[in-house]
Design an enzyme around this catalytic site. Structure first.
Site, PDB file in Angstrom:
ATOM      1  N   HIS A   1      -8.138   3.514   4.055  1.00  0.00           N
ATOM      2  CA  HIS A   1      -8.288   4.104   5.383  1.00  0.00           C
ATOM      3  C   HIS A   1      -9.747   4.114   5.858  1.00  0.00           C
ATOM      4  O   HIS A   1     -10.007   4.212   7.053  1.00  0.00           O
ATOM      5  CB  HIS A   1      -7.804   5.557   5.387  1.00  0.00           C
TER       6      HIS A   1
ATOM      7  N   ASP B   1       0.863  -1.184   0.000  1.00  0.00           N
ATOM      8  CA  ASP B   1       0.000   0.000   0.000  1.00  0.00           C
ATOM      9  C   ASP B   1       0.896   1.229   0.000  1.00  0.00           C
ATOM     10  O   ASP B   1       2.109   1.135   0.219  1.00  0.00           O
ATOM     11  CB  ASP B   1      -0.873   0.000   1.270  1.00  0.00           C
ATOM     12  N   SER B   2       0.281   2.385  -0.210  1.00  0.00           N
ATOM     13  CA  SER B   2       1.036   3.630  -0.172  1.00  0.00           C
ATOM     14  C   SER B   2       1.508   3.962   1.248  1.00  0.00           C
ATOM     15  O   SER B   2       2.339   4.836   1.429  1.00  0.00           O
ATOM     16  CB  SER B   2       0.159   4.771  -0.697  1.00  0.00           C
TER      17      SER B   2
ATOM     18  N   CYS C   1      -4.250  -1.229  -2.007  1.00  0.00           N
ATOM     19  CA  CYS C   1      -4.395   0.219  -2.126  1.00  0.00           C
ATOM     20  C   CYS C   1      -5.349   0.439  -3.292  1.00  0.00           C
ATOM     21  O   CYS C   1      -5.104  -0.073  -4.392  1.00  0.00           O
ATOM     22  CB  CYS C   1      -3.026   0.831  -2.426  1.00  0.00           C
TER      23      CYS C   1
ATOM     24  N   GLU D   1      -5.016   9.353   9.643  1.00  0.00           N
ATOM     25  CA  GLU D   1      -3.602   9.186  10.040  1.00  0.00           C
ATOM     26  C   GLU D   1      -3.280   9.997  11.291  1.00  0.00           C
ATOM     27  O   GLU D   1      -2.355   9.675  12.034  1.00  0.00           O
ATOM     28  CB  GLU D   1      -2.687   9.559   8.876  1.00  0.00           C
TER      29      GLU D   1
ATOM     30  N   CYS E   1     -11.280   3.342  -0.223  1.00  0.00           N
ATOM     31  CA  CYS E   1      -9.936   3.776   0.147  1.00  0.00           C
ATOM     32  C   CYS E   1      -9.583   2.978   1.393  1.00  0.00           C
ATOM     33  O   CYS E   1     -10.442   2.766   2.266  1.00  0.00           O
ATOM     34  CB  CYS E   1      -9.927   5.271   0.453  1.00  0.00           C
TER      35      CYS E   1
HETATM   36  N1  DGL Z   1      -4.075   3.784   0.245  1.00  0.00           N
HETATM   37  C1  DGL Z   1      -4.714   4.786  -0.573  1.00  0.00           C
HETATM   38  C2  DGL Z   1      -5.957   4.218  -1.233  1.00  0.00           C
HETATM   39  O1  DGL Z   1      -6.504   3.208  -0.838  1.00  0.00           O
HETATM   40  C3  DGL Z   1      -5.060   6.017   0.225  1.00  0.00           C
HETATM   41  C4  DGL Z   1      -3.893   6.855   0.642  1.00  0.00           C
HETATM   42  C5  DGL Z   1      -3.165   7.522  -0.518  1.00  0.00           C
HETATM   43  O2  DGL Z   1      -3.685   8.485  -1.114  1.00  0.00           O
HETATM   44  O3  DGL Z   1      -2.095   7.066  -0.830  1.00  0.00           O
HETATM   45  O4  DGL Z   1      -6.422   4.760  -2.201  1.00  0.00           O
END
Ligand code: DGL
Length: 273
Positions: free
Chosen positions: A189, A13-14, A76, A155, A187
């Site tokens: 999060h 993931d990011s 992600c 976050e 997303c």
């Molecule tokens: N993990 C990203 C997503 O699911 C969200 C956070 C980001 O913008 O990197 O889209």
């Protein structure tokens, strides 16, 4: 030669959000080992171009290759939307993202054929959820709403803060006026805000957490490929965590999402891959 069934699954993931997917994989596939990579140095992906997200994702996939993973989960939504199709053609191990499983369950759940999706600018802008849902049923209307402020609020740990509820209310107002009966938390999060969303949308709207569906699809994929792990090797802790920066902040956050304390995460110079 090592048994491939014993090899870990690579999940990336990011940043920290993909841990909501890891949590579901741990619950649903407790015998599987996991190597997680969070690109904490380059988060967020949601405001970046396809070219950049694809380059980052390719580097991470190369890194996971060095960890001898047997399959990869793109945990992600943004990377699933921007990079998965290309990468699938470039590697010879199974790879899945979170978007297709989420789209499938939303298409099955909606009764009035009106589905809402919230996510990053990139995910919503890519229209990928609409495309995949309408491949299943072209009559389903898909209404997207980018919610860029939610990732930083999560976050920051402001899950129970009235400010988060206010922001969420403002984002969701438009979608609710569109009479959607199903809402995709598109997303990584957002599952952490599930109870906040539930409070605002009421009981009538089905909430789709693609993380849960992804864990189910992963199990199926492993079985179909004959690479599911049939038993734990007890002697070894089955989960390893890597990040591109801020390892300590990551372990603190990870410990609030996962059902155990994440004692360490190793920093990797991802630009080398
Ligand atoms: N993990 C990203 C997503 O699911 C969200 C956070 C980001 O913008 O990197 O889209």
């Amino acid at each position: 030669m090592n048994d491939i069934k014993q090899a870990p699954i690579g999940v990336f993931d990011s940043g920290v959000g993909g841990l909501t997917v890891v949590r579901e994989i741990m619950r649903n596939l407790p015998t599987e080992k996991i190597v997680y990579f969070g690109d904490t140095a380059r988060v967020p992906y949601g405001s970046k171009s396809k070219e950049t997200v694809l380059r980052y994702s390719r580097q991470i996939v190369r890194f996971l290759g060095t960890q001898e993973v047997k399959a990869i989960v793109v945990a992600c939504n943004t990377a699933s939307a921007m990079a998965l199709e290309e990468i699938k053609e470039e590697i010879d191990i199974p790879i899945i993202g979170v978007v297709r499983p989420g789209a499938k369950v939303a298409a099955e759940m909606t009764e009035n054929k009106r589905v809402g999706i919230i996510g990053t600018q990139a995910t919503v802008g890519s229209q990928i959820y609409r495309k995949l849902i309408q491949e299943i049923d072209p009559e389903i209307e898909v209404i997207g709403k980018p919610c860029p402020l939610l990732v930083p609020l999560v976050e920051e740990g402001w899950l129970k803060d009235p400010i988060t509820d206010m922001v969420l209310e403002r984002y969701l107002k438009e979608l609710l006026s569109e009479d959607v009966d199903t809402l995709i938390l598109g997303c990584t999060h957002y599952p952490l805000l599930r109870s906040n969303v539930r409070k605002l949308v009421g009981e009538r709207v089905h909430l789709v957490n693609p993380a849960y569906e992804t864990a189910q699809s992963l199990g199926k994929l492993l079985r179909e490929n004959g690479i599911a792990n049939d038993g734990h090797e007890e002697e070894e802790f089955p989960y390893r965590f890597y990040v591109s920066d801020m390892a300590e902040r990551f372990t603190d956050f990870a410990s609030t999402i996962l059902p155990f304390d994440v004692s360490s995460a190793k920093k990797v110079n991802i630009e080398e891959y």
